[in-house]
Design an enzyme around this catalytic site. Structure first.
Site, PDB file in Angstrom:
ATOM      1  N   HIS A  85       0.839  -1.195   0.000  1.00 23.05           N
ATOM      2  CA  HIS A  85       0.000   0.000   0.000  1.00 23.05           C
ATOM      3  C   HIS A  85       0.880   1.253   0.000  1.00 23.05           C
ATOM      4  CE1 HIS A  85      -3.133  -2.849   1.228  1.00 23.05           C
ATOM      5  NE2 HIS A  85      -3.998  -1.945   0.831  1.00 23.05           N
TER       6      HIS A  85
ATOM      7  N   LYS B 137      -0.362   4.585   4.752  1.00 18.03           N
ATOM      8  CA  LYS B 137      -1.201   3.617   5.465  1.00 18.03           C
ATOM      9  C   LYS B 137      -0.583   3.301   6.821  1.00 18.03           C
ATOM     10  CE  LYS B 137      -3.735  -0.719   4.880  1.00 18.03           C
ATOM     11  NZ  LYS B 137      -4.998  -0.072   5.283  1.00 18.03           N
TER      12      LYS B 137
END
Length: 268
Positions: A154, A158
């Site tokens: 990600h 995140k």
């Protein structure tokens, strides 16, 4: 159908606001942000480049339209707990896309679902929902001869790891193998750990750049490897899934649901 979006100025929030505005049968009934936000009072439409929508950004669901049908929540676990209590008190549905909950917080969500309908999923992509079914079926077909490893990546912002989607994929694989994920999960490896234990399900987490979300489940054995992969290129796929879940939820009784319920895959 009237929808409140929490965390509206965030990446997912702005996408949801835009899609609700463009939808012919949906109305934005409110938009919230954290109490210390410098954007409070700003029209969320102007903030999202949509023009004035007469929906100011507020810090409390109590300040939103009381006629709302559903709240869509992609925020933080602490904020989601507050939103959960508001929905329980008001008797309205809640779509939760927040990840990183503790076991105790998950228990509170399950308790609230005895009174209101809740869709709770780590990922609202239709593709990921189908992938979950495939992961479980593949694990059951391959059995204990194949090692299972999960790799996810990600964007750099995140905060939780592994991702909620990766954990749910691990649960799906474990269900197919008749195991309890939390008894066999290995979150990263370092040093001289020795040979891999057969029953384990491993996780590898990558963070960097602006990656929306990549997930791969690897089944490896002597002589071959199978990989099931999903890659998201933008957040629209998650937002569209969340809106689909919200529209489905308004016709449901109290209960705890996920995207497999929304898509009718539970008995598939």
């Amino acid at each position: 159908m009237n929808i409140i979006i929490t965390g509206a100025p965030g990446r997912m929030g702005r996408t949801l606001v835009t899609l609700v505005h463009e939808h012919s049968r949906l109305t934005l009934a409110g938009a919230t942000d954290r109490p210390d936000s410098s954007l409070l009072g700003t029209d969320i439409g102007a903030l999202c480049g949509l023009g004035e929508l007469n929906v100011p950004l507020v810090d409390d669901l109590e300040q939103c339209d009381p006629a709302a049908d559903v709240v869509i929540d992609f925020t933080t676990p602490a904020a989601s707990m507050d939103h959960l209590e508001y929905c329980r008190q008001q008797g309205i549905g809640l779509v939760i896309g927040t990840t990183g909950f503790s076991p105790e917080e998950k228990d509170l969500i399950a308790q609230a679902a005895r009174e209101i309908p809740i869709v709770f999923a780590p990922n609202y992509s239709v593709g990921v929902t189908v992938l979950l079914s495939l992961v479980k079926q593949t694990a059951a077909l391959l059995g204990d001869d194949y090692d299972v490893e999960i790799v996810e990546m990600h964007h750099r912002h995140k905060v939780d790891a592994p991702s909620g989607t990766a954990l749910r994929l691990g649960e799906a694989a474990a269900e197919g193998l008749g195991r309890n994920l939390y008894d066999v999960a290995v979150y990263g490896r370092e040093g001289a750990e020795g040979p891999r234990e057969q029953q384990t399900i491993g996780f590898a987490t990558l963070r960097g750049g602006d990656v929306v979300g990549d997930h791969t489940v690897v089944y490896a054995t002597e002589g071959e490897r199978i990989e099931l992969t999903h890659k998201a290129s933008n957040r629209n796929t998650f937002a569209k899934g969340a809106l689909r879940a919200a529209q489905w939820l308004v016709d449901q009784p109290a209960g705890l649901y996920d995207m497999q319920d929304v898509l009718g895959l539970k008995n598939g």
